[in-house]
Enzyme design. Sequence first.
Site, PDB file in Angstrom:
ATOM      1  N   MET A   1       0.803  -1.220   0.000  1.00  0.00           N
ATOM      2  CA  MET A   1       0.000   0.000   0.000  1.00  0.00           C
ATOM      3  C   MET A   1       0.843   1.282   0.000  1.00  0.00           C
ATOM      4  O   MET A   1       0.686   2.162   0.869  1.00  0.00           O
ATOM      5  CB  MET A   1      -0.964  -0.008   1.162  1.00  0.00           C
ATOM      6  N   PRO A   2       1.740   1.415  -0.958  1.00  0.00           N
ATOM      7  CA  PRO A   2       2.573   2.613  -1.042  1.00  0.00           C
ATOM      8  C   PRO A   2       1.750   3.859  -1.377  1.00  0.00           C
ATOM      9  O   PRO A   2       0.637   3.749  -1.925  1.00  0.00           O
ATOM     10  CB  PRO A   2       3.523   2.298  -2.204  1.00  0.00           C
TER      11      PRO A   2
END
Lengths: 72, 72, 72, 72, 72, 72
Positions: free
Chosen positions: E1-2
């Site tokens: 989940m950058p």
Amino acid sequence: MPYVNIKITREGGTTAEQKAELIDGVTTLLARVLNKNPATTVVVIDEVDPDNWGIGGLPVKAFRHRQNSGEK
Amino acid sequence: MPYVNIKITREGGTTAEQKAELIDGVTTLLARVLNKNPATTVVVIDEVDPDNWGIGGLPVKAFRHRQNSGEK
Amino acid sequence: MPYVNIKITREGGTTAEQKAELIDGVTTLLARVLNKNPATTVVVIDEVDPDNWGIGGLPVKAFRHRQNSGEK
Amino acid sequence: MPYVNIKITREGGTTAEQKAELIDGVTTLLARVLNKNPATTVVVIDEVDPDNWGIGGLPVKAFRHRQNSGEK
Amino acid sequence: MPYVNIKITREGGTTAEQKAELIDGVTTLLARVLNKNPATTVVVIDEVDPDNWGIGGLPVKAFRHRQNSGEK
Amino acid sequence: MPYVNIKITREGGTTAEQKAELIDGVTTLLARVLNKNPATTVVVIDEVDPDNWGIGGLPVKAFRHRQNSGEK
């Protein structure tokens, strides 16, 4: 002269080689798509402690635990 | 009530005095140029590991190495 | 190669000259205090609508109104 | 799919429980006020060394010292 | 989940297709290099007025003018 | 003196009242959980054009279209 900030969780340690690959990849992408000059393209990678990263209202580790245990 | 974020590489350690000088300098600048109130001017300094800072498509140390060795 | 982000409210319009003065001032400060190279010092100024800026739990205009009317 | 970044000073250590409470609180607030989907609401908490945080033209500890000693 | 933030100058208008290409490119890069899940990779592109972007101590247009006229 | 940045997509316009509610909610949350002083809690809301916001490798509108049409 774009500025790109990549925030990722710090989990087991992203290697220097992987970071170099991200820097190269983003810089190449901006040069290809927008003809931006690599010499003045700045990329900063922030690594964030998992306790400090939230999604779905939970710290990321609790979120994943919930996901893996099949809860909504 | 400006918010200023200064990102620099962490290399040998910027001293507390230097950081204080940056905080004072930026706050004074905003007061002088834009008449901003120092009491609500927030300055945050982020120090970034050199492996996490890219320019010219390379991590900063590799970039400098290339510069110093005269390569394009 | 520092990156500096200055966030201020957009009120009546900060002039291009004032922005140039901020850019020059911050770049000179970083060169003087930390010997940073102006040629790779990036400064980005974000101007934010007053409705989108909060302090004291209020949008900035409401906060100032409360300040001026002497309320705590 | 909001992104929320909370920057606070690192002083004595904000506990994992407090961070979880902030993540939950912000996510719930965005769901209630703007009907945003918690599943894609990202919250990142940055903890900043007090030497790196300035207000009133001073590093935060010096600022508080001045406040407590009743100076302007 | 950058979370990835790309800041570029607003000059003549980056097209929706180019932005889509940047979003796809960065997401693919993070999936390939760090095995990050595209479904929770967030990319935000900020377009900044040239007057608000400084490099070399000058607003970007003045900087380019100086570069083109061969001055230091 | 926390600094909170909330990034949301600009879609149909978040009202001034909703923004005020977010500012109040975040400030109250930080006061309750971390005993932070509302008077120096800064909240900045950035509204981002949907073309400039990507998730799942797509601009947000395309992502939603794919979601609604049941595609992976």
